[in-house]
Scaffold this motif. Structure first.
Motif, mmCIF file in Angstrom:
data_model
loop_
_atom_site.group_PDB
_atom_site.id
_atom_site.type_symbol
_atom_site.label_atom_id
_atom_site.label_comp_id
_atom_site.label_asym_id
_atom_site.label_seq_id
_atom_site.Cartn_x
_atom_site.Cartn_y
_atom_site.Cartn_z
ATOM 1 N N PHE A 105 -7.923 4.219 -6.542
ATOM 2 C CA PHE A 105 -6.910 5.156 -7.018
ATOM 3 C C PHE A 105 -5.583 4.919 -6.297
ATOM 4 O O PHE A 105 -4.515 4.913 -6.922
ATOM 5 N N TYR A 106 -5.625 4.703 -4.986
ATOM 6 C CA TYR A 106 -4.411 4.411 -4.223
ATOM 7 C C TYR A 106 -3.758 3.118 -4.714
ATOM 8 O O TYR A 106 -2.538 3.041 -4.831
ATOM 9 N N LEU A 107 -4.582 2.130 -5.002
ATOM 10 C CA LEU A 107 -4.055 0.858 -5.469
ATOM 11 C C LEU A 107 -3.377 1.009 -6.830
ATOM 12 O O LEU A 107 -2.293 0.450 -7.064
ATOM 13 N N LEU A 108 -3.987 1.780 -7.724
ATOM 14 C CA LEU A 108 -3.358 2.024 -9.026
ATOM 15 C C LEU A 108 -2.051 2.800 -8.875
ATOM 16 O O LEU A 108 -1.059 2.505 -9.559
ATOM 17 N N ALA A 109 -2.044 3.779 -7.988
ATOM 18 C CA ALA A 109 -0.814 4.537 -7.752
ATOM 19 C C ALA A 109 0.275 3.634 -7.163
ATOM 20 O O ALA A 109 1.450 3.743 -7.523
ATOM 21 N N LEU A 123 -14.988 5.933 -0.727
ATOM 22 C CA LEU A 123 -13.934 5.083 -0.197
ATOM 23 C C LEU A 123 -13.439 4.087 -1.252
ATOM 24 O O LEU A 123 -12.238 3.908 -1.437
ATOM 25 N N ILE A 124 -14.357 3.485 -1.990
ATOM 26 C CA ILE A 124 -13.973 2.518 -3.027
ATOM 27 C C ILE A 124 -13.193 3.216 -4.141
ATOM 28 O O ILE A 124 -12.172 2.722 -4.614
ATOM 29 N N PHE A 125 -13.650 4.399 -4.552
ATOM 30 C CA PHE A 125 -12.963 5.147 -5.613
ATOM 31 C C PHE A 125 -11.556 5.537 -5.176
ATOM 32 O O PHE A 125 -10.589 5.335 -5.908
ATOM 33 N N VAL A 126 -11.448 6.089 -3.991
ATOM 34 C CA VAL A 126 -10.142 6.559 -3.521
ATOM 35 C C VAL A 126 -9.195 5.380 -3.300
ATOM 36 O O VAL A 126 -8.018 5.443 -3.651
ATOM 37 N N VAL A 182 8.680 2.064 1.925
ATOM 38 C CA VAL A 182 8.181 3.440 1.958
ATOM 39 C C VAL A 182 6.886 3.569 1.163
ATOM 40 O O VAL A 182 5.919 4.192 1.618
ATOM 41 N N VAL A 183 6.839 2.948 -0.028
ATOM 42 C CA VAL A 183 5.628 3.011 -0.846
ATOM 43 C C VAL A 183 4.468 2.323 -0.133
ATOM 44 O O VAL A 183 3.344 2.838 -0.093
ATOM 45 N N THR A 184 4.732 1.179 0.470
ATOM 46 C CA THR A 184 3.682 0.456 1.187
ATOM 47 C C THR A 184 3.198 1.238 2.403
ATOM 48 O O THR A 184 1.990 1.351 2.638
ATOM 49 N N ASP A 185 4.126 1.794 3.161
ATOM 50 C CA ASP A 185 3.731 2.584 4.330
ATOM 51 C C ASP A 185 2.969 3.844 3.928
ATOM 52 O O ASP A 185 2.043 4.264 4.631
ATOM 53 N N ILE A 198 -0.556 2.765 3.237
ATOM 54 C CA ILE A 198 -1.264 2.496 4.495
ATOM 55 C C ILE A 198 -1.620 3.797 5.199
ATOM 56 O O ILE A 198 -2.736 3.966 5.708
ATOM 57 N N TYR A 199 -0.695 4.747 5.224
ATOM 58 C CA TYR A 199 -0.980 6.037 5.872
ATOM 59 C C TYR A 199 -2.110 6.768 5.155
ATOM 60 O O TYR A 199 -3.009 7.314 5.795
ATOM 61 N N LEU A 200 -2.079 6.788 3.836
ATOM 62 C CA LEU A 200 -3.141 7.465 3.094
ATOM 63 C C LEU A 200 -4.489 6.789 3.290
ATOM 64 O O LEU A 200 -5.525 7.456 3.318
ATOM 65 N N SER A 201 -4.484 5.474 3.449
ATOM 66 C CA SER A 201 -5.761 4.789 3.681
ATOM 67 C C SER A 201 -6.318 5.095 5.067
ATOM 68 O O SER A 201 -7.526 5.022 5.275
#
Length: 103
Positions: free
Chosen positions: A47-51, A41-44, A21-24, A27-30
């Motif tokens: 941020f997604y990667l840290l989350a 794009l790099i900043f967001v 679920v976390v991985t999907d 992917i959906y947010l990206s």
């Protein structure tokens, strides 16, 4: 023993599903990102990667906590009593051996 294996298996399946679920979600947010604005794009994405990493760390901490909480522990009354006919000399040898081990 079967209960401990069952609880461990249940926890494993729950956390595999949470990992998916976390991985999907990542992917959906990206897919929602606008690829025309590269700095954003790099900043967001960072941020997604840290989350994502924070979610994985929380899942590991929850796994360890639940594993300690739900681990099946033997009851104190579940001790095995062995009886054996001993001579007095054998009894004294055993006592001496045990006291030698303790010291």
């Amino acid at each position: 023993m079967k209960v401990a294996t069952g609880v461990r298996s249940l926890l494993l399946w729950i956390f595999i599903l949470l990992f998916i679920v976390v991985t999907d979600t990542l992917i959906y947010l990206s897919t929602l990102l606008d690829f025309k604005d590269a700095p954003q794009l790099i900043f967001v994405f960072s941020f997604y990667l840290l989350a994502y990493l924070a979610a994985l760390i929380l899942m590991v901490a929850a796994w360890q906590f639940l594993h300690k909480l739900l681990a099946v522990k033997p009851l104190p009354a579940q001790k095995i009593k062995l009886t054996y006919d001993l001579t007095f000399e054998e009894h004294e040898k055993i006592k001496a051996f045990l006291s030698e081990i303790r010291n």
